[in-house]
Design a protein around this motif. Structure first.
Motif, PDB file in Angstrom:
ATOM      1  N   MET A  52      -2.443  16.836   1.307  1.00 28.01           N
ATOM      2  CA  MET A  52      -1.580  16.037   2.161  1.00 28.01           C
ATOM      3  C   MET A  52      -1.900  16.243   3.636  1.00 28.01           C
ATOM      4  N   ILE A  53      -2.491  17.408   3.939  1.00 28.04           N
ATOM      5  CA  ILE A  53      -2.830  17.712   5.329  1.00 28.04           C
ATOM      6  C   ILE A  53      -4.307  17.475   5.612  1.00 28.04           C
ATOM      7  N   ALA A  54      -5.162  17.794   4.650  1.00 27.10           N
ATOM      8  CA  ALA A  54      -6.608  17.793   4.889  1.00 27.10           C
ATOM      9  C   ALA A  54      -7.212  16.400   4.979  1.00 27.10           C
ATOM     10  N   HIS A  55      -6.546  15.393   4.424  1.00 28.84           N
ATOM     11  CA  HIS A  55      -7.149  14.058   4.338  1.00 28.84           C
ATOM     12  C   HIS A  55      -6.249  12.991   4.956  1.00 28.84           C
ATOM     13  N   LYS A  56      -6.842  11.827   5.149  1.00 26.75           N
ATOM     14  CA  LYS A  56      -6.098  10.670   5.648  1.00 26.75           C
ATOM     15  C   LYS A  56      -5.680   9.783   4.481  1.00 26.75           C
ATOM     16  N   TYR A  57      -4.701   8.911   4.763  1.00 22.85           N
ATOM     17  CA  TYR A  57      -4.060   8.110   3.719  1.00 22.85           C
ATOM     18  C   TYR A  57      -3.913   6.654   4.156  1.00 22.85           C
ATOM     19  N   PRO A  58      -3.680   5.752   3.207  1.00 19.92           N
ATOM     20  CA  PRO A  58      -3.434   4.344   3.577  1.00 19.92           C
ATOM     21  C   PRO A  58      -2.226   4.266   4.501  1.00 19.92           C
ATOM     22  N   ARG A  59      -2.407   3.753   5.718  1.00 22.18           N
ATOM     23  CA  ARG A  59      -1.319   3.758   6.693  1.00 22.18           C
ATOM     24  C   ARG A  59      -1.072   2.393   7.336  1.00 22.18           C
ATOM     25  N   GLY A  60      -1.585   1.350   6.767  1.00 21.50           N
ATOM     26  CA  GLY A  60      -1.284   0.018   7.278  1.00 21.50           C
ATOM     27  C   GLY A  60      -0.879  -0.891   6.139  1.00 21.50           C
ATOM     28  N   LYS A  61      -0.644  -2.117   6.436  1.00 21.60           N
ATOM     29  CA  LYS A  61      -0.298  -3.088   5.393  1.00 21.60           C
ATOM     30  C   LYS A  61      -1.575  -3.481   4.647  1.00 21.60           C
ATOM     31  N   PHE A  62      -1.530  -3.425   3.316  1.00 24.44           N
ATOM     32  CA  PHE A  62      -2.686  -3.818   2.522  1.00 24.44           C
ATOM     33  C   PHE A  62      -2.948  -5.318   2.665  1.00 24.44           C
ATOM     34  N   PHE A  74      -7.319  -3.710   0.844  1.00 19.06           N
ATOM     35  CA  PHE A  74      -7.741  -2.647   1.759  1.00 19.06           C
ATOM     36  C   PHE A  74      -6.738  -2.501   2.899  1.00 19.06           C
ATOM     37  N   THR A  75      -6.768  -1.332   3.519  1.00 18.69           N
ATOM     38  CA  THR A  75      -5.963  -1.076   4.708  1.00 18.69           C
ATOM     39  C   THR A  75      -6.601   0.069   5.486  1.00 18.69           C
ATOM     40  N   THR A  76      -6.049   0.404   6.620  1.00 16.79           N
ATOM     41  CA  THR A  76      -6.614   1.453   7.472  1.00 16.79           C
ATOM     42  C   THR A  76      -6.209   2.845   6.978  1.00 16.79           C
ATOM     43  N   TYR A  77      -7.049   3.808   7.297  1.00 16.26           N
ATOM     44  CA  TYR A  77      -6.772   5.218   7.011  1.00 16.26           C
ATOM     45  C   TYR A  77      -6.154   5.884   8.240  1.00 16.26           C
ATOM     46  N   ASP A  78      -5.200   6.765   7.994  1.00 19.77           N
ATOM     47  CA  ASP A  78      -4.650   7.597   9.067  1.00 19.77           C
ATOM     48  C   ASP A  78      -3.922   8.764   8.418  1.00 19.77           C
ATOM     49  N   TYR A  79      -3.486   9.718   9.239  1.00 17.22           N
ATOM     50  CA  TYR A  79      -2.773  10.871   8.712  1.00 17.22           C
ATOM     51  C   TYR A  79      -1.381  10.476   8.220  1.00 17.22           C
ATOM     52  N   LEU A  80      -0.835  11.281   7.321  1.00 15.61           N
ATOM     53  CA  LEU A  80       0.565  11.137   6.954  1.00 15.61           C
ATOM     54  C   LEU A  80       1.427  11.431   8.177  1.00 15.61           C
ATOM     55  N   LEU A 117       9.174   7.154   2.011  1.00 13.82           N
ATOM     56  CA  LEU A 117       7.826   7.368   1.504  1.00 13.82           C
ATOM     57  C   LEU A 117       7.229   6.059   1.014  1.00 13.82           C
ATOM     58  N   CYS A 118       5.914   6.036   0.877  1.00 13.70           N
ATOM     59  CA  CYS A 118       5.219   4.887   0.299  1.00 13.70           C
ATOM     60  C   CYS A 118       4.489   5.326  -0.962  1.00 13.70           C
ATOM     61  N   TYR A 119       4.577   4.524  -1.986  1.00  9.88           N
ATOM     62  CA  TYR A 119       4.010   4.870  -3.294  1.00  9.88           C
ATOM     63  C   TYR A 119       2.520   5.181  -3.205  1.00  9.88           C
ATOM     64  N   GLN A 120       1.775   4.441  -2.378  1.00 12.93           N
ATOM     65  CA  GLN A 120       0.322   4.621  -2.325  1.00 12.93           C
ATOM     66  C   GLN A 120      -0.073   6.012  -1.845  1.00 12.93           C
ATOM     67  N   TRP A 121       0.792   6.680  -1.077  1.00 11.81           N
ATOM     68  CA  TRP A 121       0.457   8.032  -0.623  1.00 11.81           C
ATOM     69  C   TRP A 121       0.280   8.966  -1.820  1.00 11.81           C
ATOM     70  N   GLY A 122       1.172   8.855  -2.796  1.00 15.62           N
ATOM     71  CA  GLY A 122       1.062   9.691  -3.991  1.00 15.62           C
ATOM     72  C   GLY A 122      -0.197   9.385  -4.785  1.00 15.62           C
ATOM     73  N   VAL A 123      -0.581   8.106  -4.841  1.00 13.76           N
ATOM     74  CA  VAL A 123      -1.809   7.715  -5.547  1.00 13.76           C
ATOM     75  C   VAL A 123      -3.015   8.415  -4.931  1.00 13.76           C
ATOM     76  N   TRP A 124      -3.048   8.468  -3.606  1.00 12.22           N
ATOM     77  CA  TRP A 124      -4.193   9.072  -2.915  1.00 12.22           C
ATOM     78  C   TRP A 124      -4.161  10.594  -2.941  1.00 12.22           C
ATOM     79  N   ILE A 125      -2.983  11.217  -3.028  1.00 13.89           N
ATOM     80  CA  ILE A 125      -2.927  12.686  -3.095  1.00 13.89           C
ATOM     81  C   ILE A 125      -3.716  13.196  -4.287  1.00 13.89           C
ATOM     82  N   THR A 126      -3.467  12.633  -5.458  1.00 10.05           N
ATOM     83  CA  THR A 126      -4.186  13.097  -6.646  1.00 10.05           C
ATOM     84  C   THR A 126      -5.653  12.701  -6.590  1.00 10.05           C
ATOM     85  N   ALA A 127      -5.947  11.547  -5.975  1.00  8.92           N
ATOM     86  CA  ALA A 127      -7.346  11.135  -5.838  1.00  8.92           C
ATOM     87  C   ALA A 127      -8.116  12.136  -4.970  1.00  8.92           C
TER      88      ALA A 127
END
Length: 719
Positions: free
Chosen positions: A287-297, A391-397, A477-487
């Motif tokens: 959750m800290i080391a990586h970036k996540y989907p942070r815009g509108k898909f 697709f959407t942009t990457y950014d930190y949580l 929270l946004c559902y996609q964040w959880g999808v990317w955590i496990t990824a």
């Protein structure tokens, strides 16, 4: 513990503390009430039957009991009258593993407002319009015995070994003082657990969340509200939320959990000097080391390979994908076959390694950009086709979520083994474990129904349900964040697997077991440096102190979040498949097999006294590990291994809806009684049988694992 008929109802007068909760203006008596039953399972005329023979109910720590359902129904009615209970004036009754008692209670009480995430597993239910039954297992996440160990406000243990469940009991069976004590303590443990939970919630029973995750969710939500302009924060969530039906379904299909698998080339071999490394709090670290989907898909049509690779190297992406001539490049098969569809022609039939894809002429599946990058390390393919590409942009949580993660991890580390902070430690440990669960909560679930004594479910309209969920003021929270955590967690795990490669024996979500440590030490060191750099970059971006990544324990030793930690070496190691392995370390054996009990319990006699042998040594109950050791050790640990029920401790649950009435049923003491039930659960000890799936065996017989030849030697039926 006394019979309910002897209870002094004047004690009810002392129960006067009342709290209000909810928009419905419900009032609750602010005291712990708990409920439990004991049952016997038996066969009668070759049919599975079960009956309740004692119920227990604690009223603010005083436990009463009865022996029949008629007595229980009378008791509830009396309690209702004495406390003037109705729909707006209730008591909360906690039950550990409510799903069990619920099945027996059907037809004896009136259920309404049942809330469950899946059939037969209610989390809460309203009984007779005024008793709010809640399942404490969802709150503690532990067995009642383990729950008792974590209670800090008093010293209390669940009684173990006093009841022999093989003996047939009914309401006329005479129970010994120790048996009654066993029953009483099941309610008392729960009473003190809830009392402690009240202490964490302003001494208000109505504020206790339904589940462990509820604590994390509430803390993070309040922290965000305090440290942000919450209205602006919520607008950002609404902007990012996947409220379109097609997008949400795509994200849901792309979601995967942890990777657990064994190297098929190492199966069945008794290996020596197997080492283990483990990520320190892997999911919180991602959750800290990586970036996540942070815009509108946004949706995009992919018309070429070049465009596809440019997009996945620049954006957070999710898509459907068709691949041809897919074939594994390593002995590690990372793609779950359950996530794939195949061509309809026979030639497309896939080769599967215990649920993981080895090869196929054509597959259809769902991926994120991270998943595809993982895929390319482990497989080759010919053609590629992309559909439903978003697709959407990457950014930190959000910074506030990262600060919560750091706090939970720091508390867990600094409070461990600090005696006077034991309660706080258990809270912080639950917070660290729960933050991932909070992040992957699906905002859209089937509605589970319980009507007219039957379970059912309905599917909500996806688009409207999603909009309603994200429109809620409490959704942060946004559902996609959880999808990317496990990824991302799989991404980091697969870095280790692809590097250690042939030497990997077994991996499970956040750990790798492998041989030849010296050969791979440099990789581990370099990977740790890389992950620390990623974590540090995130903290510096938010102007946070990088030292927060490495809190110190009571001994002054730093524990850095997210790095590979060396867990030690097994002298011997053998694995059969995922979730099935046996180890020997310094003459100590350990067995890990999914569904197989492995805890070592102290043996007690019928009076509850500990048992010692002639030499004064502690006697323990039989365990699966003991049986395996006595029957051939590592050689016995293989396919078709069977462990008798008195060692396996396995129980088969049968949910039965067939009413019965037996006149003059005889218990183990010779007492006769008329017994009847409407709905019940029959529990039966069962042998544990280790059985590899037919498709898995077929794969092994055709691969280059010499140890798999024993499967053919056993002359298994042709597949």
């Amino acid at each position: 513990m006394i019979h309910f008929s002897q209870y002094n109802w004047n004690n009810i007068c002392n129960i006067t503390n009342i709290v209000k909760s909810g928009s419905k203006n419900i009032r609750y008596y602010n005291y712990p009430f708990t409920f439990d039953i004991e049952t016997s399972s038996f066969y009668y005329e070759e049919k599975k039957r079960a009956c309740m023979y004692i119920w227990m109910f604690s009223i603010n720590g005083e436990v009463v009991y009865g022996r029949t359902w008629a007595e229980f129904e009378y008791f509830l009615e009396e309690l209702k009258i004495r406390l003037n209970l109705d729909y707006y004036n209730r008591i909360i009754v906690y039950v550990h593993n409510l799903s069990y008692e619920f099945q027996f209670l059907i037809n004896h009480v009136e259920f309404s407002e049942v809330f469950a995430r899946k059939k037969r597993h209610p989390i809460k239910a309203l009984v007779n319009e005024c008793f709010e039954f809640k399942c404490s297992y969802f709150l503690s996440g532990l067995s009642l015995e383990k729950t008792a160990e974590n209670i800090t406000i008093t010293k209390i243990e669940k009684q173990v070994g006093f009841l022999d469940y093989r003996k047939l009991r009914h309401s006329k069976t005479i129970l010994t003082p120790n048996e009654l004590k066993y029953c009483e303590y099941d309610c008392l443990v729960l009473h003190y657990f809830i009392l402690e939970e009240m202490g964490k919630n302003d001494n208000n029973i109505s504020k206790i969340p339904l589940t462990k995750t509820g604590y994390v969710r509430r803390y993070c939500r309040e922290y965000i509200k305090t440290h942000t302009n919450y209205k602006r924060y919520r607008l950002k969530i609404l902007e990012e939320a996947p409220v379109e039906e097609e997008l949400f379904i795509l994200l849901n299909k792309a979601f995967q959990g942890g990777y657990t698998h064994a190297n098929y080339k190492k199966l069945f071999s008794i290996l020596k000097e197997v080492h283990s490394i483990d990520f320190t709090s892997s999911y919180p670290a991602q959750m800290i080391a990586h970036k996540y989907p942070r815009g509108k898909f946004k949706r995009c049509d992919i018309t070429s390979k070049e465009q596809f690779f440019k997009m996945i190297n620049s954006y957070a992406c999710v898509f459907e994908i068709r691949l041809t001539s897919v074939e594994s490049l390593t002995p590690h098969h990372i793609l779950s076959s359950s996530k794939c569809a195949y061509g309809t022609n026979e030639k497309y039939k896939a080769i599967i390694d215990n649920g993981r894809l080895v090869r196929s002429d054509e597959i259809y599946t769902y991926m994120t950009d991270v998943d595809f990058k993982n895929f390319e390390k482990f497989y080759k393919y010919d053609e590629i086709g992309i559909h439903n590409f978003y697709f959407t942009t990457y950014d930190y949580l959000p910074k506030e979520i990262i600060e919560c993660v750091l706090k939970f991890y720091a508390d867990k580390t600094t409070l461990k083994d600090v005696t006077e902070k034991l309660a706080e430690y258990f809270v912080s440990k639950g917070m660290v474990n729960g933050i991932y669960g909070m992040m992957v909560t699906n905002p859209l679930n089937d509605e589970i129904l319980f009507e007219e004594d039957k379970w059912g479910k309905t599917r909500p309209d996806i688009a409207s349900a999603l909009y309603k969920s994200y429109k809620s003021i409490n959704q942060f929270l946004c559902y996609q964040w959880g999808v990317w955590i496990t990824a991302w967690a799989r991404y980091e795990l697969f870095k280790g697997i692809i590097e250690i490669n042939e030497d990997v024996v077994y991996s499970d979500t956040d750990s790798i077991k492998f041989v030849n440590l010296q050969k791979h030490e440099n990789f581990i060191i370099k990977h740790n440096e890389e992950i620390i750099n990623n974590l540090t970059s995130t903290l510096l971006h938010f102007d946070l102190d990088p030292d927060l990544l490495s809190p110190k324990d009571i001994k002054g030793e730093a524990h850095t979040l997210g790095i590979w930690t060396y867990e030690g070496m097994y002298d011997k190691f053998k694995t059969l498949c995922a979730k099935s392995y046996m180890t020997l370390t310094k003459n100590k054996y350990e067995i890990t097999v999914s569904g197989l009990f492995k805890k070592r319990l102290k043996a007690k006699d019928e009076n509850g006294n500990l048992i010692f042998d002639d030499k004064g040594n502690q006697v323990y109950e039989k365990t699966p590990t003991e049986y395996i050791i006595n029957n051939g050790d590592f050689e016995f640990f293989t396919n078709e291994m069977e462990i008798p029920s008195d060692y396996s401790k396995r129980l088969t649950h049968s949910y039965i809806e067939e009413p019965y009435k037996i006149v003059n049923l005889q218990d183990y003491q010779g007492n006769l009684c008329t017994v009847s039930e409407y709905h019940y659960i029959h529990l039966e000890p069962s042998t544990f049988s280790m059985k590899l799936g037919d498709d898995f065996i077929k794969f092994l017989l055709g691969c280059d694992n010499p140890e798999a030849l024993f499967l053919r030697e056993k002359r298994l039926p042709e597949i």
